[in-house]
Design a protein around this motif. Sequence first.
Motif, mmCIF file in Angstrom:
data_model
loop_
_atom_site.group_PDB
_atom_site.id
_atom_site.type_symbol
_atom_site.label_atom_id
_atom_site.label_comp_id
_atom_site.label_asym_id
_atom_site.label_seq_id
_atom_site.Cartn_x
_atom_site.Cartn_y
_atom_site.Cartn_z
ATOM 1 N N ASP A 61 -7.672 7.136 -0.236
ATOM 2 C CA ASP A 61 -7.234 5.820 0.232
ATOM 3 C C ASP A 61 -8.492 5.075 0.683
ATOM 4 O O ASP A 61 -9.108 5.422 1.690
ATOM 5 N N ASN A 95 -8.219 6.051 9.690
ATOM 6 C CA ASN A 95 -7.564 5.040 10.518
ATOM 7 C C ASN A 95 -6.925 5.769 11.691
ATOM 8 O O ASN A 95 -6.005 6.566 11.468
ATOM 9 N N VAL A 130 1.261 -8.954 1.247
ATOM 10 C CA VAL A 130 1.328 -7.493 1.291
ATOM 11 C C VAL A 130 1.265 -6.986 -0.146
ATOM 12 O O VAL A 130 1.942 -7.537 -1.031
ATOM 13 N N GLY A 131 0.441 -5.965 -0.374
ATOM 14 C CA GLY A 131 0.337 -5.421 -1.728
ATOM 15 C C GLY A 131 -0.401 -4.105 -1.734
ATOM 16 O O GLY A 131 -0.942 -3.667 -0.712
ATOM 17 N N GLY A 158 0.832 -1.201 0.000
ATOM 18 C CA GLY A 158 0.000 0.000 0.000
ATOM 19 C C GLY A 158 0.869 1.255 0.000
ATOM 20 O O GLY A 158 0.554 2.248 -0.666
ATOM 21 N N GLU A 208 -0.809 -5.916 14.297
ATOM 22 C CA GLU A 208 -0.990 -4.824 13.361
ATOM 23 C C GLU A 208 -1.607 -5.414 12.091
ATOM 24 O O GLU A 208 -1.444 -6.584 11.818
ATOM 25 N N THR A 212 0.171 1.184 14.952
ATOM 26 C CA THR A 212 0.010 1.772 13.614
ATOM 27 C C THR A 212 0.311 3.266 13.557
ATOM 28 O O THR A 212 0.674 3.779 12.506
ATOM 29 N N LEU A 218 -5.197 -5.364 9.255
ATOM 30 C CA LEU A 218 -6.660 -5.380 9.291
ATOM 31 C C LEU A 218 -7.185 -6.027 8.019
ATOM 32 O O LEU A 218 -6.418 -6.319 7.095
ATOM 33 N N SER A 223 -4.312 -0.436 0.090
ATOM 34 C CA SER A 223 -3.421 -1.471 0.570
ATOM 35 C C SER A 223 -4.200 -2.764 0.321
ATOM 36 O O SER A 223 -5.187 -3.042 1.018
ATOM 37 N N PHE A 263 -9.965 1.007 3.983
ATOM 38 C CA PHE A 263 -10.870 0.583 5.061
ATOM 39 C C PHE A 263 -12.227 0.089 4.543
ATOM 40 O O PHE A 263 -12.944 -0.594 5.262
HETATM 41 O O1 P1T Z 1 0.969 -2.019 4.790
HETATM 42 P P1 P1T Z 1 0.770 -1.557 3.382
HETATM 43 O O2 P1T Z 1 0.224 -2.591 2.467
HETATM 44 O O3 P1T Z 1 1.977 -0.866 2.830
HETATM 45 O O4 P1T Z 1 -0.410 -0.451 3.434
HETATM 46 C C1 P1T Z 1 -0.272 0.775 4.083
HETATM 47 C C2 P1T Z 1 -1.626 1.343 4.440
HETATM 48 C C3 P1T Z 1 -2.193 2.297 3.612
HETATM 49 N N1 P1T Z 1 -3.396 2.838 3.890
HETATM 50 C C4 P1T Z 1 -4.101 2.472 4.983
HETATM 51 C C5 P1T Z 1 -5.422 3.100 5.258
HETATM 52 C C6 P1T Z 1 -3.584 1.503 5.849
HETATM 53 O O5 P1T Z 1 -4.315 1.147 6.917
HETATM 54 C C7 P1T Z 1 -2.312 0.923 5.578
HETATM 55 C C8 P1T Z 1 -1.691 -0.081 6.474
HETATM 56 N N2 P1T Z 1 -2.281 -0.176 7.724
HETATM 57 C C9 P1T Z 1 -1.929 -1.026 8.715
HETATM 58 C C10 P1T Z 1 -0.898 -1.880 8.647
HETATM 59 C C11 P1T Z 1 -2.754 -0.943 9.922
HETATM 60 O O6 P1T Z 1 -2.703 -1.851 10.789
HETATM 61 O O7 P1T Z 1 -3.507 0.030 10.042
#
Ligand code: P1T
Length: 380
Positions: free
Chosen positions: A170, A145, A204-205, A74, A321, A337, A323, A192, A173
């Motif tokens: 973004d 978040n 992860v992506g 993400g 950590e 987070t 979701l 994400s 959620f």
């Molecule tokens: O972890 P990643 O795939 O790089 O995504 C980042 C990200 C981007 N946008 C939002 C709204 C997110 O919640 C996240 C990643 N968040 C967590 C790891 C968390 O526990 O909130």
Amino acid sequence: MGFATDAIHIGQEPDPATGAIIVPIYQTSTFVQEELGKHKGYEYARTSNPTRAALERNLARLEGGAAGFAFASGMAAANAVMTLLKAGDHVVAGHNLYGGTYRLFERVLGDFGLSFSYVNTCRPDGVEAALRPNTRLIFIETPTNPVMEITDIAAVARIARSHGILLAVDNTFMSPYLQRPLDHGADIVIHSTTKYLNGHSDGVGGAVIVNDAALAERLRFIQNAAGAVLGPFDSWLVLRGVKTLALRMEQHSRNGLAVAEYLERHPRVKTVHYPGLRSHPQHELAQRQMRGPGGMLSFETGSLENAKAVLKSVRLCSLAESLGGVETLISHPASMTHASVPPERRRQLGITDGLVRLSVGIEDVDDLIADLDQALAAIT
Ligand code: P1T
């Protein structure tokens, strides 16, 4: 076709070579050419890979966009969007973003000549007031978040459009099943895919989806030039996850609402942040903008000690950590987070030491409530 049909079929036509009903994992770095300049549409796997391309087509359709791009995380997706900008550009961002996004803006991109103003985007007039002559992008999360504030996407999109500024949302959620920002006038959707799109906590992506052809062209260039692409196996995991997205989001919403209602009645819980509750200050906007309230919520236990007691006592909910998976995760935003958000800023946003976040999974909701009930009893 409907959303669930698209989720299962778009980009996932039977493999032309073999008839395989599932898109194969094209685990290859390159593609052999018949002669110079003559190939089957694929040359080198950073530029494009058939498994990733299938996912990108699928996600573009689900978000109602023309083109999708899959990234290694993400954060890589958000970073790719930010490289649409140039040194000297200004960004208006929501004041409550995922801590990692705030960290990217403040501790990486600031050094490259981008500047940021953080505003409460729940008030669109505040967004307009923060615009400068060099503002090129508005970047929001809705719901946020972890305090679940909602921004009126259409209202902010109107402001962005009237000033010729891009709006990026973004949508992690919500997932496209519950909310489609492009339909409300946003220019860019970021995910994400680690979360609801994958849905099974095993990869992860990230992804970016747009409608505008020029924006798509530039993102395609950036994706290849900077190279933070999603690998074929991880792309395949998201493709598999997306097939059940509609079903999962319905259940996340049902369970989320039941858990939020339970917590709201609990004498040791001070407040519950969940857009599906009538007590949420933007409940009506949420109902207008979102197909359902989803599985994310946070609640106030009153102190770090109380939060610790709950987090230590849960048995079914896992302290972790992340979701958006089928299993329920519980976390402590202030130290997990959002640890990279300065303490004073966290306090202003309501990310207190007593705040606990839940990603409500799709287990039997009675089991979840029983677990939370015994964990909350640990608050003395
Ligand atoms: O972890 P990643 O795939 O790089 O995504 C980042 C990200 C981007 N946008 C939002 C709204 C997110 O919640 C996240 C990643 N968040 C967590 C790891 C968390 O526990 O909130």
